[in-house]
Scaffold this motif. Sequence first.
Motif, mmCIF file in Angstrom:
data_model
loop_
_atom_site.group_PDB
_atom_site.id
_atom_site.type_symbol
_atom_site.label_atom_id
_atom_site.label_comp_id
_atom_site.label_asym_id
_atom_site.label_seq_id
_atom_site.Cartn_x
_atom_site.Cartn_y
_atom_site.Cartn_z
ATOM 1 N N TYR C 35 1.878 40.844 100.797
ATOM 2 C CA TYR C 35 0.693 40.058 101.128
ATOM 3 C C TYR C 35 0.975 38.929 102.110
ATOM 4 C CZ TYR C 35 -1.622 42.617 97.434
ATOM 5 O OH TYR C 35 -2.165 43.635 96.679
ATOM 6 N N THR C 36 2.167 38.358 102.078
ATOM 7 C CA THR C 36 2.412 37.199 102.935
ATOM 8 C C THR C 36 3.376 37.506 104.074
ATOM 9 O OG1 THR C 36 2.364 36.049 100.827
ATOM 10 C CG2 THR C 36 2.724 34.701 102.744
ATOM 11 N N GLY C 37 4.098 38.628 103.974
ATOM 12 C CA GLY C 37 5.021 38.968 105.044
ATOM 13 C C GLY C 37 6.344 38.229 104.977
ATOM 14 N N LEU C 38 6.666 37.662 103.813
ATOM 15 C CA LEU C 38 7.936 36.953 103.684
ATOM 16 C C LEU C 38 9.038 37.950 103.328
ATOM 17 C CD1 LEU C 38 6.755 33.938 101.510
ATOM 18 C CD2 LEU C 38 7.141 33.972 103.966
ATOM 19 N N LEU C 39 10.131 37.870 104.060
ATOM 20 C CA LEU C 39 11.228 38.807 103.810
ATOM 21 C C LEU C 39 12.171 38.215 102.769
ATOM 22 C CD1 LEU C 39 12.085 39.995 107.391
ATOM 23 C CD2 LEU C 39 11.214 41.375 105.530
ATOM 24 N N ASN C 40 11.837 38.398 101.519
ATOM 25 C CA ASN C 40 12.728 37.911 100.466
ATOM 26 C C ASN C 40 13.750 38.994 100.146
ATOM 27 O OD1 ASN C 40 13.979 37.046 98.170
ATOM 28 N ND2 ASN C 40 12.164 37.215 96.867
ATOM 29 N N MET C 41 14.981 38.734 100.517
ATOM 30 C CA MET C 41 16.047 39.705 100.254
ATOM 31 C C MET C 41 16.899 39.253 99.077
ATOM 32 S SD MET C 41 16.177 42.350 102.152
ATOM 33 C CE MET C 41 14.878 42.897 103.236
ATOM 34 N N GLY C 42 16.353 38.368 98.271
ATOM 35 C CA GLY C 42 17.145 37.860 97.151
ATOM 36 C C GLY C 42 16.396 37.898 95.843
ATOM 37 N N GLN C 43 15.531 38.903 95.665
ATOM 38 C CA GLN C 43 14.754 38.937 94.430
ATOM 39 C C GLN C 43 15.670 39.009 93.214
ATOM 40 O OE1 GLN C 43 11.962 37.968 94.038
ATOM 41 N NE2 GLN C 43 10.569 39.182 92.830
ATOM 42 N N ALA C 44 16.806 39.665 93.336
ATOM 43 C CA ALA C 44 17.729 39.746 92.207
ATOM 44 C C ALA C 44 18.242 38.359 91.833
ATOM 45 C CB ALA C 44 18.897 40.670 92.536
ATOM 46 N N GLY C 45 18.344 37.476 92.812
ATOM 47 C CA GLY C 45 18.767 36.109 92.523
ATOM 48 C C GLY C 45 17.751 35.399 91.640
ATOM 49 N N PHE C 46 16.473 35.600 91.948
ATOM 50 C CA PHE C 46 15.426 35.026 91.113
ATOM 51 C C PHE C 46 15.539 35.588 89.694
ATOM 52 C CE2 PHE C 46 13.594 34.299 95.291
ATOM 53 C CZ PHE C 46 12.996 33.065 95.149
#
Lengths: 336, 500, 328
Positions: C35-46
């Motif tokens: 929806y926002t176009g943010l490239l979060n490549m650390g979801q596992a960190g969350f």
Amino acid sequence: MSAEMSSPTTAVEAAAAAAADPASAEAVQVARDLTFVEPRVGVAKPDAVLVVDGVQRRFGGMTAVDVDHLEVQRGAITALIGPNGAGKTTLFNLLTGFDTPNQGSWTFDGRSLAGRSGAAVARAGMVRTFQLTKALSRLTVLQNMLLATPRHPGERLGLSWLPFLWRAREREATEKALEILARFKLDAKKDDFAGALSGGQRKLLEMARALMTDPTVIMLDEPMAGVNPALVQSLLGHVQALRDEGMTVVFVEHDMHAVRHISDWVVVMAEGRIVAEGPPGTVMQDQAVVDAYLGAHHDTDLGDDALLDPAVLARLEAEATGRQSAPETDHQEEQR
Amino acid sequence: MTADRPTCRPRAGTRGRRLLIFLAALAAPALLAVAPAQAATAATDATTAAAAAAACRPDDATACVAVLVLGAENARVPDAQATITGPGGFTADVTTAADAVAAVAVPQPGTYTVELDPATLPDDAPLPDGAATTVEVTAQTGSTARAAFRVGEAAAAPAPSATASGLASGSGSGSGSGSASSAAPGGTAADDAGGAASEGDAATGSITPAQVWQQLGSGLRFGLLLALASVGLSLIYGTTGLSSFSHGEQVTLGALMAFVTINAWGLHPVLGGIVTVAVCAATGWLQDAGIWRPLRRRGTPLTQLMIVTIGLSITLQFLIQLVIGGGSQRILTSNPRPVTVGPFTLTEASWWAMGIALVVILGIAAFLTRTRIGRATRAVSDNPALASATGIDPHRIVRIVWVMSAGLAGLAGMLLGIVFGSFNWMMGMQMLLLMFAATTLGGLGTAYGALVGSIVIGLVVELSNLVLPSDLRYASALVILILVLLVRPQGILGRRERIG
Amino acid sequence: MEWSRILTQVLGELVAPTTAAYALAAIGLNLHFGYTGLLNMGQAGFMLLGAYGFAIASMHGASVVVALLVAIACGAVFAAVLGIPTLKLRGDYLAIVTISAAEIIRMVGRSTMFDDWTGGSSGLRGDQYTAGFQALSPLPDGRTTIGPLTYLNNGFDSWWLRLVAWGVVALAVVFVLLVTRSPWGRVLKGIREDEDAVRALGKNVFAYKMQALVLGGVMGALAGVLYTLPRSVQPDGMGRSMTFFVWTVLLLGGAATLFGPVLGSMLFFALYMLLRAGMRVALPDGFVSATQIEQIGGMLVGVTLMALVIFRPQGILGNRKELAFDVR
């Protein structure tokens, strides 16, 4: 080269022409207001909505914008013209908070806007469009319009998931959006993705979207660029209509033809500076403008002897130093 | 509209670097240690680590093997006996203690088997049913390989899976009986820090100047090798705008090929190196011809391409695992020979590697500035449309860049594998983030920036070892990356992007 | 018989708590990327941070509610810390910073330095922190069979856990439905398309991106709690591969679609199980080892991700015209 400059329209004649036109009285009023303004760089306007002072923007060793003083008349159409690379868009970006100047200040409606973000400038009432249209292509036309609704409670995360809190505002905004779309003849396309519109329609949509914010000043960056010639006339009509509604319009254009018919005031930029301003007829007659304008124009016929004539150059230089106390600095020809 | 001019003087780079090192030393612990209570426990940990290091202190010529027997709550179980056997008929018996890690120095790197004598375990903490009594660890010079046994009722179902054994040999601190690993892919495909770990834990007591020099030397070495790999990443980014996540696997591939040619086939290292670089470069060509060029033709957006590189990275990772398994492998089987030059003592192979890296980097610099193709490459990085208007074929340049970066990554992988003593399938993955950090630090898409950034990262990684436990060495580099982005997002040598 | 057992296993994957955890993580990522176009490549960190927050708080005597709040706070603070330096920069900076930060969390988690809190590389055992959660179960003890699936009512791998996990997923779906259909969601989509345009309309783009990042990050943190409830907190099991699997799940189902993440997760795990179990049965004994099957499975995930992005970037449920990838 002077064919297009040849018709000697004076400001008074322009005002008369405007009066003959069945336009609103207000437009005539504006034209008259500007009639008695001296066509001189940095001149004060009777009712300035935007006042720029000493704005400079440098990129490395190159000064892209260096504007000493500029005032924009409220309720008028001001055209900002100049060859490619003259710094028009950069000035636009600076004034609308999309770029930060190295120095300088500017006020809008008496409030300083220096250092404010693009969003803050827009909220203050100065809304811009872009040279390369930024229609949000994977949103529908109507969504594009609604996105511009100011102060929408549904846009606050805390309230967004409680539709009953913002439904009324949404309905109101939709009505307004449809009204504006109808005016721009885009209402039939309201459910299409904006990406499916033609270039000219996107320009219209962008302008319509800007109107949703109820701006005081609308800044159009090359509204005619890349638009089918058949549409240009209607686009110009829309621009005039905005003025007639009491909005102040500033637009950037490098094509002089489009400018002269609709603008009340023309500001000419070259190499980052304002080299002349005045009513369209007067400005376009100004030999200095013609030379400066064409001298830096990328598609100038370089065989033109006038440009190489030392006498002309000397006169240009004298005029430049006379206008601006600062000595002329070396400008690099690094434009592309 | 207007060509920007880099406003940075070269001096700014050096000053920035010094500042960064300083920041690394200051900021990393400040960020990581939060509560005073934690700081206190960290301190006790440091003392026990010191005691362990006293038994066997790994340096560039010494490898250590340690045995840990952990009971409930990770407490060390004392008086358990274990036997370490290894190549060359090496055997040693060790007895664990409650306050120290039982460690012995082993004569040469290689695979050692640690066998725990279950009879010596306390009655209340027996080995869980079915748990292995032996663990294989890979000893490397400059580090301590830990064999850990988990005992007692609380120990979870013992099933030393492939992952667990990968951890044991790869990181030098593995657990013999891993706790229940999940059936989910996330669990089985566990990644691990320190897979390519080399130098030992230097976080002991006071810091001597000799240690600082030593770490500086290691840092420079690591930086130079990292630069080999990052320059390629940076060139790809510069010419195509793509952040290639599969570049890490290109590095592993280099180590893998070197392992195959030098270790398995027994080729001379020089010949093996040439074959390795050639094969790796060929994979670059294949990739561009098979994947990237067709996708560029289709006009696939960059975000999409980036995710394709992630897919490729996953694929290659598992492919490499399939070939060499989860454990670590050695490229050179001979014993490393330490050579001292000035204050630095590094292995002979390290000196060679540094020399090769330096020559190759200078070669790339000459290529980029002196040759027609090199200049064209820079032109494409600057402005592809303009470059193609002047008669440069961007596709050809991009092809060359892919071939070159894959070759460089392969060379870097081979050298890193040799210098670190061993490598495993995760090596490239760990390097990838450091490469990203290096290129971002130096300024995305600038080849020189990648070099400077790599040296900074190399130094940060090795110098942080002086004040931090070695398992946080890579973390410190990444912390630096984030800090730099806060202050100077365009990197050390990068230029500010223009808007509009 | 062999195949019917496999089918049962596959069916089990469809409702497994892990599947729900991945679905929730993908829903969060969908807010970021779809929806926002943010490239979060650390979801596992969350996820890892959320899991640590919940587990450590529980181990130090916090109630389930407090521990959950801690997990949520962890996700939110992590998102804010990552967002402040990067959300004003170009998209790939966020990618690099998030992937690095996730690695930092994992490295710090497994470091010997914080052994007493995180248990180092061996992590935290499930029974150390799940007691409070198990105690909340209203179900009677014993086993329940629904169709071919039989699980304990309470305990680690139980119906209770499944109920809660999918309940949370359902809540998240409803929440996402509400916010993305709202004017707030419209602004996010506008930002995804062209943030300058949205800025020019007077919206504070940074604030919106931050809200989306925090919201998705909190979902990631909760997903981490769900993921670790049936097992243990294992820093090495929650690294980059996990992030990439979450991405695969999202892109499989379809980014910027409501049910994409849920469908993607179910399909992903069902197929993954089918593939591995199928290989085990179909291939002759001794032809491939169990480890090799895992590796081949992993390779196929990579190939699937590539093929998906190249040939069907909108995923199963997506609309090609409203594709979440930027076209610039």
